[in-house]
Design an enzyme around this catalytic site. Structure first.
Site, mmCIF file in Angstrom:
data_model
loop_
_atom_site.group_PDB
_atom_site.id
_atom_site.type_symbol
_atom_site.label_atom_id
_atom_site.label_comp_id
_atom_site.label_asym_id
_atom_site.label_seq_id
_atom_site.Cartn_x
_atom_site.Cartn_y
_atom_site.Cartn_z
ATOM 1 N N GLY A 43 43.403 10.733 -39.748
ATOM 2 C CA GLY A 43 42.845 11.375 -38.551
ATOM 3 C C GLY A 43 43.945 11.830 -37.617
ATOM 4 O O GLY A 43 43.791 11.817 -36.393
ATOM 5 N N ALA A 44 45.064 12.268 -38.209
ATOM 6 C CA ALA A 44 46.272 12.559 -37.416
ATOM 7 C C ALA A 44 46.281 13.971 -36.839
ATOM 8 O O ALA A 44 47.235 14.361 -36.178
ATOM 9 C CB ALA A 44 47.512 12.351 -38.283
ATOM 10 N N SER A 45 45.226 14.743 -37.072
ATOM 11 C CA SER A 45 45.293 16.155 -36.707
ATOM 12 C C SER A 45 44.982 16.428 -35.243
ATOM 13 O O SER A 45 45.272 17.510 -34.734
ATOM 14 C CB SER A 45 44.345 16.966 -37.597
ATOM 15 O OG SER A 45 43.025 16.488 -37.467
ATOM 16 N N LYS A 68 32.432 -0.082 -36.911
ATOM 17 C CA LYS A 68 33.597 -0.539 -36.135
ATOM 18 C C LYS A 68 33.676 -2.063 -36.082
ATOM 19 O O LYS A 68 34.768 -2.631 -36.049
ATOM 20 C CB LYS A 68 33.543 0.056 -34.716
ATOM 21 C CG LYS A 68 33.722 1.574 -34.683
ATOM 22 C CD LYS A 68 35.065 1.995 -35.253
ATOM 23 C CE LYS A 68 35.365 3.463 -35.052
ATOM 24 N NZ LYS A 68 36.651 3.854 -35.656
ATOM 25 N N TYR A 86 27.673 3.567 -35.994
ATOM 26 C CA TYR A 86 29.085 3.567 -35.564
ATOM 27 C C TYR A 86 29.530 2.147 -35.187
ATOM 28 O O TYR A 86 30.604 1.689 -35.580
ATOM 29 C CB TYR A 86 29.216 4.522 -34.378
ATOM 30 C CG TYR A 86 30.614 4.709 -33.830
ATOM 31 C CD1 TYR A 86 31.557 5.487 -34.497
ATOM 32 C CD2 TYR A 86 30.983 4.128 -32.614
ATOM 33 C CE1 TYR A 86 32.836 5.671 -33.972
ATOM 34 C CE2 TYR A 86 32.255 4.314 -32.082
ATOM 35 C CZ TYR A 86 33.173 5.084 -32.760
ATOM 36 O OH TYR A 86 34.434 5.268 -32.242
HETATM 37 P P1 NAP Z 1 38.582 13.041 -32.926
HETATM 38 O O1 NAP Z 1 39.307 13.730 -31.829
HETATM 39 O O2 NAP Z 1 37.219 13.484 -33.273
HETATM 40 O O3 NAP Z 1 39.510 13.074 -34.247
HETATM 41 C C1 NAP Z 1 39.037 12.534 -35.450
HETATM 42 C C2 NAP Z 1 40.101 12.683 -36.515
HETATM 43 O O4 NAP Z 1 39.557 12.180 -37.754
HETATM 44 C C3 NAP Z 1 40.519 14.111 -36.762
HETATM 45 O O5 NAP Z 1 41.894 14.150 -37.109
HETATM 46 C C4 NAP Z 1 39.666 14.503 -37.959
HETATM 47 O O6 NAP Z 1 40.281 15.596 -38.659
HETATM 48 C C5 NAP Z 1 39.635 13.194 -38.756
HETATM 49 N N1 NAP Z 1 38.471 13.105 -39.645
HETATM 50 C C6 NAP Z 1 37.169 13.288 -39.338
HETATM 51 N N2 NAP Z 1 36.400 13.176 -40.436
HETATM 52 C C7 NAP Z 1 37.246 12.905 -41.468
HETATM 53 C C8 NAP Z 1 37.066 12.715 -42.868
HETATM 54 N N3 NAP Z 1 35.856 12.795 -43.450
HETATM 55 N N4 NAP Z 1 38.155 12.466 -43.630
HETATM 56 C C9 NAP Z 1 39.381 12.402 -43.081
HETATM 57 N N5 NAP Z 1 39.618 12.604 -41.770
HETATM 58 C C10 NAP Z 1 38.568 12.853 -40.980
HETATM 59 O O7 NAP Z 1 38.462 11.471 -32.632
HETATM 60 P P2 NAP Z 1 39.315 10.516 -31.668
HETATM 61 O O8 NAP Z 1 38.585 10.380 -30.403
HETATM 62 O O9 NAP Z 1 40.740 10.900 -31.688
HETATM 63 O O10 NAP Z 1 39.104 9.138 -32.437
HETATM 64 C C11 NAP Z 1 40.095 8.550 -33.303
HETATM 65 C C12 NAP Z 1 39.612 7.160 -33.682
HETATM 66 O O11 NAP Z 1 39.429 6.377 -32.500
HETATM 67 C C13 NAP Z 1 38.254 7.145 -34.411
HETATM 68 O O12 NAP Z 1 38.235 6.145 -35.379
HETATM 69 C C14 NAP Z 1 37.289 6.808 -33.292
HETATM 70 O O13 NAP Z 1 36.119 6.220 -33.803
HETATM 71 C C15 NAP Z 1 38.126 5.831 -32.493
HETATM 72 N N6 NAP Z 1 37.678 5.672 -31.125
HETATM 73 C C16 NAP Z 1 37.619 6.730 -30.265
HETATM 74 C C17 NAP Z 1 37.200 6.520 -28.953
HETATM 75 C C18 NAP Z 1 37.108 7.641 -27.951
HETATM 76 O O14 NAP Z 1 36.617 7.370 -26.833
HETATM 77 N N7 NAP Z 1 37.542 8.840 -28.264
HETATM 78 C C19 NAP Z 1 36.827 5.243 -28.530
HETATM 79 C C20 NAP Z 1 36.918 4.187 -29.419
HETATM 80 C C21 NAP Z 1 37.348 4.409 -30.711
HETATM 81 P P3 NAP Z 1 39.448 16.619 -39.625
HETATM 82 O O15 NAP Z 1 38.208 16.979 -38.871
HETATM 83 O O16 NAP Z 1 40.370 17.748 -39.905
HETATM 84 O O17 NAP Z 1 39.176 15.819 -40.854
#
Ligand code: NAP
Length: 249
Positions: A15-17, A161, A157
């Protein structure tokens, strides 16, 4: 703690993108780690790879779809081959599929569990043998405060988690004798694409619940992950680090 205390290490971040995963990759690059960057879309990964390279480290994009079942293992193998080894794995990729349970379709349950939990299992299974042989490794799984607090509309979710936390603690016990640590980071409400859908009053209400009075940034989370991968965290395993501005304490 040296600014380049991860020099000579190789880290795989899923999810590094964008969002938190991109911030983790850049924080690790700042500390000298080479990077294997994974997500589905190659173009986005290439842009982050360039940002990492500009910090003086090697970085390679390896697209992997964590919903792709058996293909994940092959993708992880390719990631391993990029630099011949992996010292760190950050299972960060995640998706939501919100809805009240009474209306939740089986497909939405499966999709969220598959990407968030089974994806981490598959990646870890592929990377772990090399860490065991090296008698060194660091694994960080990105969970969420909702794993412990619950959240209406996110049963799938939250289950995924919370599953990651049990997975983290069990694996930590299994591999501690090989000097491999396994920890979880549980972010609160972080300003990324994932949370942008929550706007206006709902967002203000949510912010009002955070003692530090603001949403977190991806960099707030990345700093915790970098710490857990660094030499200062050598004696920390099976831990859950909450990065939530006090939302969960
Ligand atoms: P985000 O901005 O939606 O980014 C998600 C990343 O995961 C993107 O790089 C996406 O790239 C990749 N991804 C999605 N589906 C995928 C798949 N099927 N295979 C491989 N890669 C996939 O999310 P974020 O907010 O940065 O969240 C990162 C992590 O933190 C997640 O696990 C999320 O549950 C956790 N988290 C976030 C929050 C928050 O408030 N934002 C809070 C608690 C936990 P592609 O779409 O190109 O695949």
């Amino acid at each position: 703690m040296s600014a380049k205390d991860l020099s000579g290490r190789v880290s795989l971040v899923t999810g590094a993108s964008r969002g938190i995963g991109r911030a983790i990759a850049l924080a690790l690059a700042d500390r000298g780690s080479d990077l294997v960057l994974s997500a589905r879309r190659r173009e986005d990964l290439e842009a982050v790879a360039q940002e990492c390279q500009a910090r003086g480290v090697r970085a390679r994009p390896v697209p992997i779809d964590l919903a792709a079942g058996a293909a994940i293992g092959a993708g992880a193998e390719q990631a391993l081959k990029e630099f011949g080894r992996l010292d760190h794995l950050v299972n960060n990729a995640g998706v939501t599929g919100d809805g009240l349970l009474l209306r939740m379709k089986r497909e939405e349950w499966d999709r969220v569990l598959t990407v968030n939990l089974t994806g981490a299992f598959e990646m870890t299974r592929a990377v772990l043998p090399g860490m065991v042989r090296a008698r060194y490794g660091r694994i960080v799984n990105i969970s969420s405060v909702v794993a412990l607090m619950g959240n209406p509309g996110q049963a799938n979710y939250c289950a995924a988690k919370a599953g990651l936390i049990g997975f983290t603690k069990s694996l930590a016990r299994e591999v501690a004798s090989r000097s491999i640590t396994v920890n979880a980071v549980a972010p609160g409400f972080i300003d990324t694409e994932m949370t942008r859908a929550l706007a206006g009053e709902a967002r203000d209400r949510m912010t009002g619940l955070i003692p530090l009075g603001r949403l977190g940034t991806p960099e707030d989370v990345a700093a915790g992950v970098a710490f857990l991968l660094g030499p200062g965290a050598a004696y920390i395993t099976g831990e859950v680090l909450h990065i939530s501005g006090g939302l969960y304490m």
